[in-house]
Design an enzyme around this catalytic site. Structure first.
Site, PDB file in Angstrom:
ATOM      1  N   LYS A 126       1.350  -6.424   6.598  1.00 14.35           N
ATOM      2  CA  LYS A 126       2.004  -5.593   5.569  1.00 14.35           C
ATOM      3  C   LYS A 126       1.700  -4.138   5.888  1.00 14.35           C
ATOM      4  O   LYS A 126       0.680  -3.831   6.499  1.00 14.35           O
ATOM      5  CB  LYS A 126       1.442  -5.922   4.177  1.00 14.35           C
ATOM      6  CG  LYS A 126       2.315  -5.452   3.033  1.00 14.35           C
ATOM      7  CD  LYS A 126       3.403  -6.460   2.741  1.00 14.35           C
ATOM      8  CE  LYS A 126       4.370  -6.002   1.688  1.00 14.35           C
ATOM      9  NZ  LYS A 126       5.244  -7.103   1.258  1.00 14.35           N
ATOM     10  N   ASP A 166      10.203  -3.614   1.277  1.00  7.58           N
ATOM     11  CA  ASP A 166       9.453  -4.025   0.087  1.00  7.58           C
ATOM     12  C   ASP A 166       9.787  -2.936  -0.947  1.00  7.58           C
ATOM     13  O   ASP A 166      10.823  -2.266  -0.820  1.00  7.58           O
ATOM     14  CB  ASP A 166       7.939  -4.117   0.391  1.00  7.58           C
ATOM     15  CG  ASP A 166       7.159  -4.838  -0.718  1.00  7.58           C
ATOM     16  OD1 ASP A 166       7.194  -6.068  -0.772  1.00  7.58           O
ATOM     17  OD2 ASP A 166       6.535  -4.161  -1.566  1.00  7.58           O
TER      18      ASP A 166
END
Ligand code: NDP
Ligand code: 2IT
Length: 448
Positions: A126, A166
């Site tokens: 991430k 995201d």
């Protein structure tokens, strides 16, 4: 002290001031207790849990860029390459002022198990930045994305690490990031997913997380003797996940009546108008006040501290699709009191641990985000497959594969929960099923 408790204490001691990371680790380790304690010495000897909770690599960098007034701005950039046991690192980039290393680590940790659950060969990672795209011009967003990628491009690649979107990172940002990667590395490869359809994107990736959430919810209900058609749904968020969750819920005959953004929330008793919501959020990038202005029966509520927003509305099913820890114990009590019988997380860790426990104790069907929102990353992996074979599949093909993956995920976690004597505990089922594949691959690859 048990090995699980020992490792949790170590994680807290070694990662101070990272409460979201502690929370994500705690939830997973609690679920794994039954698996680990059956073979505790072997896991301890291999330091399997220590290796699982320490990222393989953390990259942190400065992101300088020039705003429209000629002022130089500096943001922090992050990429956490958490675990590559089952495939190249894969996971989104978040651009939001709240981003810090602890938040990226929590998201990267969750991604390991989520990606494993998809059944596809992708590891966990991430990244992101504390950059706030809100109120910035397209040129400012481009300048930021180019600077961010100028450093990130040294650490990623189609077979190494494949970022995606995201919060705050959608099609516009992915386009700017891809352009800069290609320019610097002189490589036209599937290094990012969520790309536009003219340059290697996959049909149905935009819809995938929201659609996947509903496919899994439908299956969870079906396996518990319930039908989604005719149910009233409370949804939070008004971004990529929320919009397509609302759209698919309507296609399945349910009635979503709420949505929210960072400044307020909507209750629309006639059911959310998706076309209008898309216009306000995807096209105009405006606030929900504009939605309310166009819908006479819709109520707009300003967000206030300590106020419980969409979760006060009477519903059968709740789908939190905004951000972490947006649904707390008070919200859970309000939902249960109002007859809500199912919760599936569209966001990552939107439900606090106390709220999750309350739902489980009150027999609410509860599916954790690492299973129910896995449709986004699963479809990203399908985008990687299409890029590798230099072909594009039809919307129907991708959508059918997505549905198959979500149904399969539900059965995997349902089976795992039953196998370990925890039937109906889908949190434990998801964590155990996701963990077992990763642990097996880590063991096979030796001490790395
Ligand atoms: P978007 O940026 O498209 O939308 C986020 C939405 O949540 C916006 O409506 C935003 O409000 C609202 N929001 C963000 N932060 C807060 C906050 N602190 N308080 C209240 N509302 C907030 O992001 P996504 O829809 O992509 O992501 C939503 C969630 O889903 C995140 O948890 C993400 O990690 C998760 N997720 C996303 C996937 C994807 O494919 N995109 C896949 C799996 C999970 P505003 O409009 O005012 O900005
Ligand atoms: O949280 C997530 O799974 C995402 N933001 C999507 C990641 C991806 O690589 O598509």
């Amino acid at each position: 002290m048990s090995y699980v408790d020992e490792v949790y204490e170590l994680v807290v001691a070694k990662n101070p001031a990272q409460p979201e990371f502690h929370q994500a680790v705690k939830e997973v380790l609690e679920s794994l207790r039954v698996v680990i304690e059956a073979d505790e010495e072997a896991y301890r000897k291999d330091a399997l849990l220590e290796r699982l909770t320490v990222p393989e690599r953390i990259i942190q960098f400065r992101v300088p860029w020039v705003d429209d007034k000629g002022q130089v701005q500096v943001n922090n950039g992050f990429r956490v390459q958490f675990n590559s046991a089952i495939g190249p690192y894969k996971g989104g980039l978040r651009f939001h002022p709240s981003v810090n290393l602890g938040i990226i680590k929590f998201l990267g940790f969750e991604q390991i198990f989520k990606n494993s659950l998809t059944g596809l060969p992708i590891g966990g990672g991430k990244g992101g930045s504390d950059f706030d795209p809100k109120g910035k011009s397209d040129r400012e967003v481009m300048a930021f994305c180019q600077s961010f990628m100028t450093e990130l491009c040294k650490h990623i690649g189609a077979d190494t690490d494949v970022p995606a979107g995201d919060i705050g990172v959608g099609g516009r940002e992915i386009g700017f990031l891809f352009g800069q990667y290609k320019r610097i590395r002189n490589l036209y490869e599937g290094v990012l997913t969520g790309k536009g359809l003219t340059y290697g994107g996959s049909l149905a990736r935009t819809e995938a997380t929201g659609y996947g959430l509903l496919y899994l919810t439908e299956e969870m209900l079906k396996c518990n003797g319930k039908d989604i058609a005719g149910k009233t749904i409370a949804v939070s968020g008004a971004g990529n996940v929320a919009i397509y969750a609302i759209q698919k819920a309507q296609q399945l005959g349910a009635k979503p009546v709420t949505c929210s953004d960072s400044t307020g929330w909507i209750y629309d008793p006639d059911g959310i108008d998706v076309a209008l919501l898309k216009e306000v959020k995807e096209v105009k990038r405006a606030r929900l006040t504009e939605y309310a202005a166009a819908r006479p029966n819709a109520q707009y509520h300003e967000k206030k501290n300590g106020e419980h927003g969409v979760w006060t509305i009477k519903c059968d099913i709740a789908l939190p699709c905004a951000t972490q820890n947006e649904l707390d114990l008070e919200d859970a009590k309000a939902l249960v009191a109002n007859g809500c019988f199912a919760v599936a997380e569209g966001a990552n860790m939107p439900t606090t641990l106390e709220a999750t426990e309350y739902f489980q104790k009150n027999n609410v069907l509860f599916c954790p985000g690492k299973a129910s929102n896995a449709g986004g990353v699963a479809t990203s992996a399908l985008e990687m497959s299409q890029n590798s074979e230099r072909l594009s599949w039809t919307f129907e093909e991708v959508d059918a594969k997505l549905k198959g993956i979500m149904v399969n995920i539900f059965h995997n976690l349902d089976d795992a929960s039953k196998k370990y004597g925890l039937a109906g505990n889908y949190v434990a089922g998801a964590n155990i099923a996701g963990f077992l594949k990763v642990a097996e691959a880590m063991k096979a690859q030796g001490i790395v």
